[in-house]
Design a protein around this motif. Sequence first.
Motif, PDB file in Angstrom:
ATOM      1  N   LYS A   1       0.508  -1.440   0.179  1.00 26.85           N
ATOM      2  CA  LYS A   1      -0.276   0.328   0.115  1.00 26.85           C
ATOM      3  C   LYS A   1       0.662   1.144   0.104  1.00 26.85           C
ATOM      4  N   TYR A   2       0.160   2.485  -0.060  1.00 30.14           N
ATOM      5  CA  TYR A   2       0.832   3.642   0.085  1.00 30.14           C
ATOM      6  C   TYR A   2       0.929   4.385   1.028  1.00 30.14           C
ATOM      7  N   GLU A   3       1.710   4.513   2.077  1.00 33.63           N
ATOM      8  CA  GLU A   3       1.559   6.159   2.998  1.00 33.63           C
ATOM      9  C   GLU A   3       1.816   7.033   3.127  1.00 33.63           C
ATOM     10  N   THR A   4       1.262   8.195   3.687  1.00 31.04           N
ATOM     11  CA  THR A   4       2.136   9.775   4.507  1.00 31.04           C
ATOM     12  C   THR A   4       3.086   9.689   3.924  1.00 31.04           C
ATOM     13  N   GLU A   5       4.863  10.281   3.590  1.00 32.80           N
ATOM     14  CA  GLU A   5       5.670  10.436   3.853  1.00 32.80           C
ATOM     15  C   GLU A   5       6.191  10.484   5.388  1.00 32.80           C
ATOM     16  N   HIS A   6       4.921  11.961   5.818  1.00 31.50           N
ATOM     17  CA  HIS A   6       4.789  11.958   7.095  1.00 31.50           C
ATOM     18  C   HIS A   6       4.998  11.051   8.852  1.00 31.50           C
ATOM     19  N   ARG A   7       4.031  10.628   8.157  1.00 34.51           N
ATOM     20  CA  ARG A   7       3.878   9.544   8.775  1.00 34.51           C
ATOM     21  C   ARG A   7       4.849   8.252   9.167  1.00 34.51           C
TER      22      ARG A   7
ATOM     23  N   LEU B   1       4.012  21.557  11.563  1.00 38.25           N
ATOM     24  CA  LEU B   1       4.353  22.256  11.895  1.00 38.25           C
ATOM     25  C   LEU B   1       3.613  23.987  11.487  1.00 38.25           C
ATOM     26  N   ASP B   2       4.408  23.329  10.126  1.00 42.46           N
ATOM     27  CA  ASP B   2       4.452  24.715   9.320  1.00 42.46           C
ATOM     28  C   ASP B   2       3.537  25.257   8.708  1.00 42.46           C
ATOM     29  N   GLY B   3       2.958  23.815   8.204  1.00 40.66           N
ATOM     30  CA  GLY B   3       1.872  23.440   7.337  1.00 40.66           C
ATOM     31  C   GLY B   3       2.055  22.924   6.212  1.00 40.66           C
TER      32      GLY B   3
ATOM     33  N   ASN C   1       9.712  19.733  12.329  1.00 40.62           N
ATOM     34  CA  ASN C   1       8.709  20.076  11.553  1.00 40.62           C
ATOM     35  C   ASN C   1       6.677  19.092  12.014  1.00 40.62           C
ATOM     36  N   LEU C   2       7.045  18.425  12.231  1.00 42.09           N
ATOM     37  CA  LEU C   2       6.219  16.656  12.334  1.00 42.09           C
ATOM     38  C   LEU C   2       5.759  17.047  14.091  1.00 42.09           C
ATOM     39  N   TYR C   3       4.852  16.909  15.036  1.00 43.35           N
ATOM     40  CA  TYR C   3       4.022  17.244  15.954  1.00 43.35           C
ATOM     41  C   TYR C   3       2.927  15.448  16.120  1.00 43.35           C
ATOM     42  N   ILE C   4       2.769  14.739  17.226  1.00 39.82           N
ATOM     43  CA  ILE C   4       2.121  13.960  17.367  1.00 39.82           C
ATOM     44  C   ILE C   4       1.059  14.191  17.790  1.00 39.82           C
ATOM     45  N   PHE C   5      -0.411  14.524  17.830  1.00 37.53           N
ATOM     46  CA  PHE C   5      -1.272  14.450  18.596  1.00 37.53           C
ATOM     47  C   PHE C   5      -2.107  12.798  18.685  1.00 37.53           C
ATOM     48  N   SER C   6      -1.779  13.136  20.253  1.00 36.04           N
ATOM     49  CA  SER C   6      -2.740  11.866  20.922  1.00 36.04           C
ATOM     50  C   SER C   6      -3.794  10.915  20.615  1.00 36.04           C
ATOM     51  N   SER C   7      -4.787  12.071  19.688  1.00 41.98           N
ATOM     52  CA  SER C   7      -6.083  11.437  18.891  1.00 41.98           C
ATOM     53  C   SER C   7      -7.185  12.778  18.294  1.00 41.98           C
TER      54      SER C   7
ATOM     55  N   TRP D   1      -2.095  26.189  18.602  1.00 43.17           N
ATOM     56  CA  TRP D   1      -0.742  25.493  17.955  1.00 43.17           C
ATOM     57  C   TRP D   1       0.350  25.503  18.437  1.00 43.17           C
ATOM     58  N   PRO D   2       0.973  24.322  18.384  1.00 45.08           N
ATOM     59  CA  PRO D   2       1.744  24.189  18.565  1.00 45.08           C
ATOM     60  C   PRO D   2       3.646  24.539  17.889  1.00 45.08           C
ATOM     61  N   ALA D   3       4.359  25.083  18.728  1.00 46.16           N
ATOM     62  CA  ALA D   3       5.891  25.552  18.097  1.00 46.16           C
ATOM     63  C   ALA D   3       6.638  25.087  18.110  1.00 46.16           C
ATOM     64  N   ALA D   4       6.292  23.362  18.164  1.00 40.21           N
ATOM     65  CA  ALA D   4       7.994  22.785  18.199  1.00 40.21           C
ATOM     66  C   ALA D   4       7.811  21.041  18.128  1.00 40.21           C
ATOM     67  N   SER D   5       8.416  20.682  17.954  1.00 37.09           N
ATOM     68  CA  SER D   5       8.120  19.065  17.642  1.00 37.09           C
ATOM     69  C   SER D   5       8.002  18.199  18.862  1.00 37.09           C
ATOM     70  N   ASN D   6       7.204  17.367  19.297  1.00 40.57           N
ATOM     71  CA  ASN D   6       6.909  16.641  19.928  1.00 40.57           C
ATOM     72  C   ASN D   6       7.548  15.443  19.742  1.00 40.57           C
TER      73      ASN D   6
END
Length: 91
Positions: free
Chosen positions: A23-29, A49-51, A60-66, A81-86
Amino acid sequence: GGSWVSSKGFRMIYLRRPGYSTKYETEHRIVAARAIGRPIAGHEIVIHLDGNKLNNDPKNLYIFSSRSAWVKVQMGKDALWPAASNLGLYK
C-alpha cells in the motif's frame, strides 16, 4: 512503486512489507514512526507545524494522541497551535 503527491498535498510512499498488503502511506507518518521507533497508531494524528505538507523533516512534525485532541487545538478550545516538535517525547 515509488512516490506521488496526493490530491490533499501529501507525499505518498509505496510500502512493501512482508505479511502486509502492499500500500501507499503518507511520508510524514513514515518519518514520524522512524523518529520514535514504532508505528504510528491509527488514532494518532501527525501534523506539519509549518503547514507545508511536503516538509517532512522530523523537526516539523507533531503527534496528537487523538483526533479529538487535534480538533480542540484547531478550534482554539484547548491550547495554542504547537510551536515545536514533540517526537522526542514519544521515544
